[in-house]
Design an enzyme around this catalytic site. Sequence first.
Site, PDB file in Angstrom:
ATOM      1  N   TYR A 100     -15.022 -11.841   0.424  1.00  0.00           N
ATOM      2  CA  TYR A 100     -15.741 -10.609   0.078  1.00  0.00           C
ATOM      3  C   TYR A 100     -16.949 -10.914  -0.813  1.00  0.00           C
ATOM      4  O   TYR A 100     -18.006 -10.294  -0.690  1.00  0.00           O
ATOM      5  CB  TYR A 100     -14.806  -9.611  -0.616  1.00  0.00           C
ATOM      6  CG  TYR A 100     -13.778  -9.027   0.329  1.00  0.00           C
ATOM      7  CD1 TYR A 100     -14.085  -7.930   1.136  1.00  0.00           C
ATOM      8  CD2 TYR A 100     -12.507  -9.587   0.449  1.00  0.00           C
ATOM      9  CE1 TYR A 100     -13.156  -7.403   2.022  1.00  0.00           C
ATOM     10  CE2 TYR A 100     -11.572  -9.067   1.330  1.00  0.00           C
ATOM     11  CZ  TYR A 100     -11.902  -7.977   2.118  1.00  0.00           C
ATOM     12  OH  TYR A 100     -10.987  -7.465   2.997  1.00  0.00           O
TER      13      TYR A 100
ATOM     14  N   ARG B 297      -3.859   6.765   0.619  1.00  0.00           N
ATOM     15  CA  ARG B 297      -4.388   7.981   1.253  1.00  0.00           C
ATOM     16  C   ARG B 297      -3.420   8.730   2.160  1.00  0.00           C
ATOM     17  O   ARG B 297      -3.681   9.870   2.510  1.00  0.00           O
ATOM     18  CB  ARG B 297      -5.652   7.636   2.046  1.00  0.00           C
ATOM     19  CG  ARG B 297      -6.851   7.425   1.137  1.00  0.00           C
ATOM     20  CD  ARG B 297      -7.979   6.757   1.876  1.00  0.00           C
ATOM     21  NE  ARG B 297      -7.555   5.420   2.264  1.00  0.00           N
ATOM     22  CZ  ARG B 297      -8.325   4.549   2.885  1.00  0.00           C
ATOM     23  NH1 ARG B 297      -9.540   4.875   3.236  1.00  0.00           N
ATOM     24  NH2 ARG B 297      -7.879   3.343   3.176  1.00  0.00           N
TER      25      ARG B 297
ATOM     26  N   ARG C  76      -7.303  11.183  -6.332  1.00  0.00           N
ATOM     27  CA  ARG C  76      -8.492  10.407  -5.933  1.00  0.00           C
ATOM     28  C   ARG C  76      -9.748  11.284  -6.015  1.00  0.00           C
ATOM     29  O   ARG C  76     -10.783  10.847  -6.513  1.00  0.00           O
ATOM     30  CB  ARG C  76      -8.267   9.885  -4.511  1.00  0.00           C
ATOM     31  CG  ARG C  76      -9.446   9.270  -3.829  1.00  0.00           C
ATOM     32  CD  ARG C  76      -9.672   7.842  -4.301  1.00  0.00           C
ATOM     33  NE  ARG C  76     -10.495   7.102  -3.369  1.00  0.00           N
ATOM     34  CZ  ARG C  76     -11.824   7.169  -3.340  1.00  0.00           C
ATOM     35  NH1 ARG C  76     -12.462   7.925  -4.166  1.00  0.00           N
ATOM     36  NH2 ARG C  76     -12.495   6.449  -2.466  1.00  0.00           N
TER      37      ARG C  76
ATOM     38  N   ASP D  43      -6.877  -3.139  -7.421  1.00  0.00           N
ATOM     39  CA  ASP D  43      -7.413  -3.740  -6.196  1.00  0.00           C
ATOM     40  C   ASP D  43      -7.706  -5.209  -6.445  1.00  0.00           C
ATOM     41  O   ASP D  43      -7.939  -5.615  -7.587  1.00  0.00           O
ATOM     42  CB  ASP D  43      -8.686  -3.019  -5.740  1.00  0.00           C
ATOM     43  CG  ASP D  43      -8.998  -3.334  -4.277  1.00  0.00           C
ATOM     44  OD1 ASP D  43      -8.408  -2.675  -3.400  1.00  0.00           O
ATOM     45  OD2 ASP D  43      -9.785  -4.256  -4.018  1.00  0.00           O
TER      46      ASP D  43
ATOM     47  N   ARG E  95       0.821  -1.220   0.000  1.00  0.00           N
ATOM     48  CA  ARG E  95       0.000   0.000   0.000  1.00  0.00           C
ATOM     49  C   ARG E  95       0.851   1.265   0.000  1.00  0.00           C
ATOM     50  O   ARG E  95       0.503   2.251   0.651  1.00  0.00           O
ATOM     51  CB  ARG E  95      -0.944   0.035   1.214  1.00  0.00           C
ATOM     52  CG  ARG E  95      -2.112  -0.911   1.136  1.00  0.00           C
ATOM     53  CD  ARG E  95      -3.239  -0.344   0.277  1.00  0.00           C
ATOM     54  NE  ARG E  95      -4.337  -1.293   0.192  1.00  0.00           N
ATOM     55  CZ  ARG E  95      -5.453  -1.203   0.896  1.00  0.00           C
ATOM     56  NH1 ARG E  95      -5.657  -0.192   1.703  1.00  0.00           N
ATOM     57  NH2 ARG E  95      -6.373  -2.116   0.755  1.00  0.00           N
TER      58      ARG E  95
END
Length: 350
Positions: free
Chosen positions: A156, A33, A42, A79, A29
Amino acid sequence: MTSANAAEKRLLKALKRQPVDRVPVWLMRQAGRYLPEYRKVRAEAGGFLDLCYTPDFAEEVTLQPIRRYGFDASILFSDILVVPDALGQPVAFKEGEGPVLEPITHADGIAALKPVAVIREKLQPVYETVRRLRISLPAETTLIGFAGAPWTVATYMVGGRGSPDQAAAKAWAYRAPDEFQKLIDLLVAATIEHLSAQVEAGVEVVQLFDTWAGSLPELSFERFALKPMLEIRVALKARFPDLPVIGFPRGAGPMTAQYFRATKLDALSLDTAMSPGWARDNLQSLGCLQGNLDPLLLVAGGPEMRRQALAILDTLGKGPFIFNLGHGIVPQTPPEHVAELVEIVRGWRV
Ligand code: CP3
């Protein structure tokens, strides 16, 4: 100079168990952010998946941490959930909530998914991003592609969102293992296609993220985490014999040794809880290791981060080893701590 020559890239050398001038470093990562320049792109992109599916944006955010820190590897910005999205189970990323999907809970739901062939068509923009990155990245930077491991992606798809205990996927896997296996088999095939397309577009290494592997009991771990990974590794090596494959069976504890031996992966990424000394004694003779500083030490910075980073280097740094975190960078990480950490790793010598 032929610094573009694959034979000279530090990260590839470590993965091939060759000697390196210093320990290579990249961070899971590393784009995201915690970087103000990421937040800007973003906001411009709108949704998170718009960012992933627009090569101009995805290329830019992949390059941002390389410009700042000069990591030895760049991981494609994408992702793990683009795979269910492509298979016809749309994924939405909601602010503060993470990913949300319409859960698949029955065999009908598996049968309704699109055939694996749609992967290459639907995920074209991802492969275009890879092609651009091979041109724009510095010659010494290795480009890593990735996918989620089938079990983690299935949690998921079945749960419809992240969960602390993966209860929905486990319920199905325990109630009707042969039915649940069909979903795993589909994901094995989809993952092989997705990773093959990334390699054909230019990635030099692939990493498989099995974030929830450690929640499975041993017998289910063997069936739903280890075996799918072995199938993926065998298929990829048949197509691309020289491709290094890294696995991240997070939380697998002592089952990690059996996993590494049986899958014959080139490298294993160690989670935060793994003892570096145990890993050196039980895993490092089997291949390259990667890890495993606590991402929250990177938030704290200072002497404790330095002390624990050096302890990892002193234990595993003789190699084959790649310095990384035990899980992804968290959004509250001060960017200057990342610079500090990279300096610590670069300054360390055997
Ligand atoms: O820099 C990189 O590492 C490359 C990109 C990358 C992302 N996700 C971008 C991302 C990678 C390798 C992943 C993997 C991923 N995605 C995993 C496995 C690794 C892990 O962290 O355990 C998982 C489980 C996912 C699924 C996922 N994606 C979740 C649960 C979330 C929400 C949590 C969060 O951090 O917001 C995402 C969103 C996501 N993926 C973001 C990023 C940068 C944040 C999205 C945003 O900008 O709002």
